[in-house]
Design a protein around this motif. Structure first.
Motif, mmCIF file in Angstrom:
data_model
loop_
_atom_site.group_PDB
_atom_site.id
_atom_site.type_symbol
_atom_site.label_atom_id
_atom_site.label_comp_id
_atom_site.label_asym_id
_atom_site.label_seq_id
_atom_site.Cartn_x
_atom_site.Cartn_y
_atom_site.Cartn_z
ATOM 1 N N GLY A 144 0.790 -1.221 0.000
ATOM 2 C CA GLY A 144 0.000 0.000 0.000
ATOM 3 C C GLY A 144 0.823 1.272 0.000
ATOM 4 N N LEU A 145 1.981 1.245 0.663
ATOM 5 C CA LEU A 145 2.781 2.459 0.830
ATOM 6 C C LEU A 145 3.986 2.551 -0.097
ATOM 7 N N GLY A 146 4.517 1.404 -0.487
ATOM 8 C CA GLY A 146 5.782 1.382 -1.216
ATOM 9 C C GLY A 146 5.643 1.752 -2.684
ATOM 10 N N LYS A 147 6.748 2.237 -3.246
ATOM 11 C CA LYS A 147 6.839 2.534 -4.675
ATOM 12 C C LYS A 147 7.911 1.654 -5.300
ATOM 13 N N MET A 148 7.841 1.477 -6.624
ATOM 14 C CA MET A 148 8.805 0.634 -7.317
ATOM 15 C C MET A 148 10.189 1.282 -7.286
ATOM 16 N N PRO A 149 11.234 0.516 -6.933
ATOM 17 C CA PRO A 149 12.583 1.077 -6.781
ATOM 18 C C PRO A 149 13.335 1.154 -8.107
ATOM 19 N N LEU A 150 12.997 2.107 -8.954
ATOM 20 C CA LEU A 150 13.657 2.225 -10.246
ATOM 21 C C LEU A 150 15.113 2.662 -10.083
ATOM 22 N N PRO A 151 15.997 2.209 -10.966
ATOM 23 C CA PRO A 151 17.411 2.607 -10.892
ATOM 24 C C PRO A 151 17.564 4.122 -11.036
ATOM 25 N N PRO A 152 18.671 4.686 -10.531
ATOM 26 C CA PRO A 152 18.853 6.143 -10.533
ATOM 27 C C PRO A 152 18.948 6.756 -11.919
ATOM 28 N N TYR A 153 19.320 5.965 -12.943
ATOM 29 C CA TYR A 153 19.427 6.533 -14.290
ATOM 30 C C TYR A 153 18.059 6.662 -14.958
ATOM 31 N N ILE A 154 16.998 6.138 -14.347
ATOM 32 C CA ILE A 154 15.645 6.346 -14.854
ATOM 33 C C ILE A 154 15.038 7.504 -14.076
ATOM 34 N N THR A 155 14.813 8.605 -14.751
ATOM 35 C CA THR A 155 14.388 9.836 -14.091
ATOM 36 C C THR A 155 12.891 10.092 -14.212
ATOM 37 N N GLN A 156 12.196 9.249 -14.974
ATOM 38 C CA GLN A 156 10.751 9.411 -15.131
ATOM 39 C C GLN A 156 10.011 8.397 -14.261
ATOM 40 N N GLU A 157 8.866 8.807 -13.745
ATOM 41 C CA GLU A 157 8.028 7.874 -12.990
ATOM 42 C C GLU A 157 7.447 6.829 -13.943
#
Length: 341
Positions: A144-157
């Motif tokens: 419910g609270l967490g977001k997907m941990p995208l790598p730092p080189y991906i700057t878009q949601e």
């Protein structure tokens, strides 16, 4: 062997920020590891490079929605934690941003108090050990609270979080996706099975090492972080029979490759086992079971491009990357793919 030996120039615009609308429509580079010959195709034709009775090995880990955004209990200052590794029932090793706010003893709250946390220790390379307090089931709260941990080189949601999961993801526990598997659809997997290829699954939970670049000049000084893996007896038996009959074992992704090589003894027999691996594969490594690899295009000077270079040869690999840049392949997690055969 120096880290800079694995560098290459990559235009920033080739770093894919979003996945393609259709998973299996990415470009596919075909690299012959013996000759270095290169050809170009599309991923939906991957079955043309697999033979009946070959083993296609996929990592069925599932990514945790491991980014938690909250605030300090006393000041309200914003904090972001990335869950990396479970240490105990309620304790996790995390990356904290900004780290200066996450001192030992500091308390945080998430989701209007649904989840609370306290920094109880400092881990490797500045990571934080967090103890959580909550009522109910932690995984349900995280969903419910967490977001997907995208790598730092991906700057878009990411518009759709499931696009950072493989269609066959099953066992939750990763801090990052095994991205070579993102190209597969259920339909494509069924076509591969219909051809007579044995599609089998292992598990490796992708962890801290994915987010850490190689910082040493000499690669022999680099220390890999350990990651948990598991191979069942049934899977081990299928792979061993495949090899005995003279067929090929093709891993999907560097995580599947590292799992297989970690669980194989010196005679080339894959063992049913689970545990932690910190295997570091670089040129000079003698593969014990792997014949081919399906992989994405990786960061310069990363342990991943070193692994690919161990299989295909450093010069052939760097030439393939040069061609990929010239042909405007898309790079990294949501980028295009390569099969090394």
């Amino acid at each position: 062997m120096e880290t800079k030996d694995f560098d290459f120039k990559l235009p920033e615009e080739l770093i894919a920020q979003q996945p393609l609308s259709k998973r299996d429509h990415s470009k596919l580079m075909v690299l012959d590891k013996k000759t270095g010959a290169i050809s170009h195709d599309y991923f939906y034709n991957i079955l043309d490079y697999l033979n009946p009775n070959d083993c296609l090995v996929l990592n069925d880990t599932r990514v945790l929605p491991a980014r938690l955004i909250g605030s300090k209990k006393d000041t309200g200052g914003k904090i972001e934690f990335l869950l990396l590794k479970r240490k105990d029932l309620n304790q996790w090793e995390t990356l904290a941003k900004p780290g200066k706010r996450a001192k030992v003893g500091t308390k945080f709250t998430f989701g209007d108090g649904v989840l609370e946390a306290e920094v109880v220790g400092i881990g490797d390379e500045g990571s934080r050990i967090i103890e959580f307090k909550y009522e109910g089931v932690f995984e349900e709260i995280l969903d419910g609270l967490g977001k997907m941990p995208l790598p730092p080189y991906i700057t878009q949601e990411l518009e759709e979080s499931e696009r950072y999961q493989t269609v066959y993801s099953k066992h939750t526990g990763s801090a990052a996706a095994p991205t070579a598997g993102l190209h597969f659809t259920n339909e494509l997997l069924n076509k591969i099975k219909d051809k007579g290829v044995q599609v089998i699954y292992i598990t490796l939970h992708v962890g801290l090492g994915t987010f850490r670049p190689v910082k040493v000049e000499n690669i022999f000084d680099h220390k890999m972080h350990s990651e948990y893996y598991s191979i069942t007896e049934e899977t081990a038996n299928i792979i061993n029979k495949c090899k005995q009959q003279g067929n090929k074992v093709v891993a999907v992704g560097t995580t599947s490759c590292r799992t297989l090589e970690s669980a194989t003894d010196d005679t080339g027999k894959v063992l049913a086992k689970n545990g932690w691996t910190d295997i570091f594969i670089y040129p000079g490594y003698q593969f014990k079971v792997l014949d081919g690899l399906i992989t994405n295009f990786h960061l310069p000077e990363s342990t991943l491009i070193m692994l690919v270079s161990a299989l295909a040869g450093k010069e052939k690999t760097l030439n393939a990357y040069k061609v990929a840049v010239e042909q405007e392949y898309r790079f990294f997690s949501f980028g295009d793919a390569m099969i090394i055969k």
